[in-house]
Each structure stands twice: as C-alpha cells, then as structure tokens.
Design a protein around this motif. Sequence first.
Motif, PDB file in Angstrom:
ATOM      1  N   VAL A 106       0.847  -1.199   0.000  1.00 31.74           N
ATOM      2  CA  VAL A 106       0.000   0.000   0.000  1.00 31.74           C
ATOM      3  C   VAL A 106       0.880   1.245   0.000  1.00 31.74           C
ATOM      4  O   VAL A 106       1.752   1.400   0.862  1.00 31.74           O
ATOM      5  CB  VAL A 106      -0.929   0.037   1.227  1.00 31.74           C
ATOM      6  N   GLY A 107       0.643   2.138  -0.957  1.00 31.00           N
ATOM      7  CA  GLY A 107       1.384   3.395  -1.035  1.00 31.00           C
ATOM      8  C   GLY A 107       0.623   4.544  -0.403  1.00 31.00           C
ATOM      9  O   GLY A 107      -0.606   4.596  -0.459  1.00 31.00           O
ATOM     10  N   SER A 108       1.366   5.467   0.196  1.00 26.28           N
ATOM     11  CA  SER A 108       0.773   6.666   0.807  1.00 26.28           C
ATOM     12  C   SER A 108       1.740   7.823   0.634  1.00 26.28           C
ATOM     13  O   SER A 108       2.957   7.663   0.797  1.00 26.28           O
ATOM     14  CB  SER A 108       0.515   6.420   2.298  1.00 26.28           C
TER      15      SER A 108
ATOM     16  N   GLU B 173       0.113  11.130  -5.487  1.00 31.06           N
ATOM     17  CA  GLU B 173      -1.155  10.410  -5.378  1.00 31.06           C
ATOM     18  C   GLU B 173      -1.708   9.982  -6.743  1.00 31.06           C
ATOM     19  O   GLU B 173      -2.149   8.848  -6.908  1.00 31.06           O
ATOM     20  CB  GLU B 173      -2.164  11.265  -4.618  1.00 31.06           C
TER      21      GLU B 173
ATOM     22  N   MET C 265       0.261   7.052  -7.979  1.00 30.25           N
ATOM     23  CA  MET C 265      -0.029   5.789  -7.300  1.00 30.25           C
ATOM     24  C   MET C 265      -1.374   5.213  -7.712  1.00 30.25           C
ATOM     25  O   MET C 265      -1.526   3.990  -7.807  1.00 30.25           O
ATOM     26  CB  MET C 265       0.063   5.978  -5.787  1.00 30.25           C
TER      27      MET C 265
ATOM     28  N   THR D 227      -3.613   1.904  -2.549  1.00 28.06           N
ATOM     29  CA  THR D 227      -3.174   3.206  -2.047  1.00 28.06           C
ATOM     30  C   THR D 227      -4.309   3.856  -1.276  1.00 28.06           C
ATOM     31  O   THR D 227      -5.481   3.615  -1.556  1.00 28.06           O
ATOM     32  CB  THR D 227      -2.711   4.125  -3.192  1.00 28.06           C
TER      33      THR D 227
ATOM     34  N   THR E 242      -5.530   7.705  -0.694  1.00 33.20           N
ATOM     35  CA  THR E 242      -5.249   8.941  -1.424  1.00 33.20           C
ATOM     36  C   THR E 242      -6.335   9.974  -1.176  1.00 33.20           C
ATOM     37  O   THR E 242      -7.479   9.618  -0.883  1.00 33.20           O
ATOM     38  CB  THR E 242      -5.162   8.651  -2.941  1.00 33.20           C
TER      39      THR E 242
END
Length: 352
Positions: free
Chosen positions: A54-56, A98, A101, A113, A115
Amino acid sequence: MKKKLSYFLVAVLSMGSLVGCGGNATESSGSSDQPAEAANSNSSAEGDVVTIAVGSAAPDTETSHYQQFLLKMKEQVEKETNGTVKIEIHANGELGGEREMIEAVQLGTLDATITGAGPLGNFAPSSNALDFPFLFNDREHAYKVLDGEIGQSISKELESTGAKILVWAENGFRNITNNTRPIKTPADLKGIKIRTQENKIHLDTFKDYGANPTPMAFTELFTSMQQGVVDGEENPLSVIVPNKFFEVQKYMTLSEHFYQAAPFVINTAKFESLTPDQQKALQSAAEAARDFERQFIFDMNEKFIETAKEGGMEILPTEEFDREAFVAASENVYKKYESEYGDILKRIRETK
C-alpha cells in the motif's frame, strides 16, 4: 519524481514484483524491507501468505491520519486472517504522488493506495462532484453520502479502470495557508499563487476567487513553498500540521471551503485473487480503519491548531472568515458544471 516512478514501474513490470523506490524515506513501523508481491499474482489458496503493498504520500508519523488508518487496517486484517494476508506500508511518497499511485494501482504494479479524493476525478469523473466548494453541511452529511449509494456508484465507475474503492476514509475540511496575507475574503486571494490538487473543480474555484491556482503533486509541495515557487496551498489540518507546513507558511485561514474524502483504492485483480474469507476480512478491516481514522482526525483538530500556532502560524478563525462572500464567489463553478454534475449534486444535497 515522475521520472523516478517511471523507473520504478519499469522495474516492476520486468521483475513481476513491486520494488520500493525512494530508499531515503523513513521506514514506517508497518513496512517491510522485502519486496511486495505483484498485484496480478495467482489466486491465493488457503494457507498461502498474501502481501498487499500500500502506497501513501503522507508521513509515517503518529499524527498522520493516513498512517493511523494503515496501521489499524494492518493490525486487524492480519489478526482476522491469522497472518495469511499482510499489509506492507510504503509511506512518505516513497512510491510517488497520489495520481501516480492511483495509476500504478490500475496497472497492477502497486496493490493499493490511500489517497485524497482530488485526483480521483481523472479516473472516475463522477467523483468530481464531491469536490465542489461548501457542498457538505458537516462531516456527518459527508459520511452518509460516501458510505451510501453515491459512494458505491463512484466505486463501480472506478472498477471499469481496474481498481475499486473498499472504503472512503477522511482528509477533512480543507483550509487555506499562504505567505502573503491573511485570507478573509476572495479579494485577499487576488494574485496569490496557490497550489491545488490536479482537479478541475478545485482549479476553477480558485480562479473564480481571484487566485493563481497551480496544480502540483503533493510530494513536491513543501519544497515549492520553501523556495517560493508557490505562495500557499490548501489542505485539511490533518495534512497541514503533520507535514509541518507551519515551517514554511505564515498565515492559515480556517476556511473549510472543500470537504475531502480519502478513498482506499485496491487493484481489482488483486482483491479478486484473495479467497472469499480473506476478502471479507480485508473489507471489515478497512471499515474499522475508516471509522478509527475519522475519529482520530476529529480528536486531533484542536491539537493541530495549537501546534500550528506554536510553530509560528497566524490563524484566522472560522468566525472571522467571510463565508458568505466565498459562497457567493463559488456560484460560477456550480453554473459552469451544471450540465455535467447537476444531478449528482442534487442527490448529494438531498441526502439526509
């Protein structure tokens, strides 16, 4: 950063797995040194361990609402699945901005993600309706819209692009900061170069207010304000304070001009690769994390204001903000998009 992310995506596609870039970022307590699995991996079987990367763009700090959401979700889903589903957190914009991603989630080179909803309109156009100024009466009104039929219909629209929204977490009501002057009326924004999200409603709104809106990835914002590339920005307290914008911004107006949600977006193929029990556990964990994060922001808002003051910011309180003048200045953006969003805006206003 875009070039950096491009290298990252190429590496992912060639290797078949997700590799984190930005090695200088501070590692979160919920992240791992090991590469995450590719989002398009084969369907999981009972007993397999599935990693969801998970990207942030937010920091991995105790005051970061995104980080609190992810840590809560990680804790619950790993408990409910007995460790067969693991969440791997990549915070601090390690994997890009964001919009980048969201694109990576659609491609399947990033699993998920959290976002801000602003860039979402580039992929699910009806979500732009959520971004009109002074649209929601309060937080509870927003929750009923997002957790109900309207939020579900936006998620369905996004699914046609290869991603889906599990829950709508929160950013909160957005406020204006700048280095030029206190903002009481739209006239005070004249000529101020203010960073906005890559969102056409936000851009047109601030043009109508007389500002010079400049879309920019969040990961570039702090440095741009520090160097004077932009004069100001607008974000919720939950973003302004944990990211220490008070170090590079002098004035903050508690304008609450936009309400903004924070969808948790996952690659559809990745979600469908989970077993039914794992899917249920992930959905349940996401809902628990959403509720926890919303309460976290509510509880922290007063503390955020005090921290901003202690950091040297001059705060214009809500009662001194000329809300009526701003509402009047917002009428044009509603008229401009009436044919495109009129129906859904009507449904939002009528939601009780």
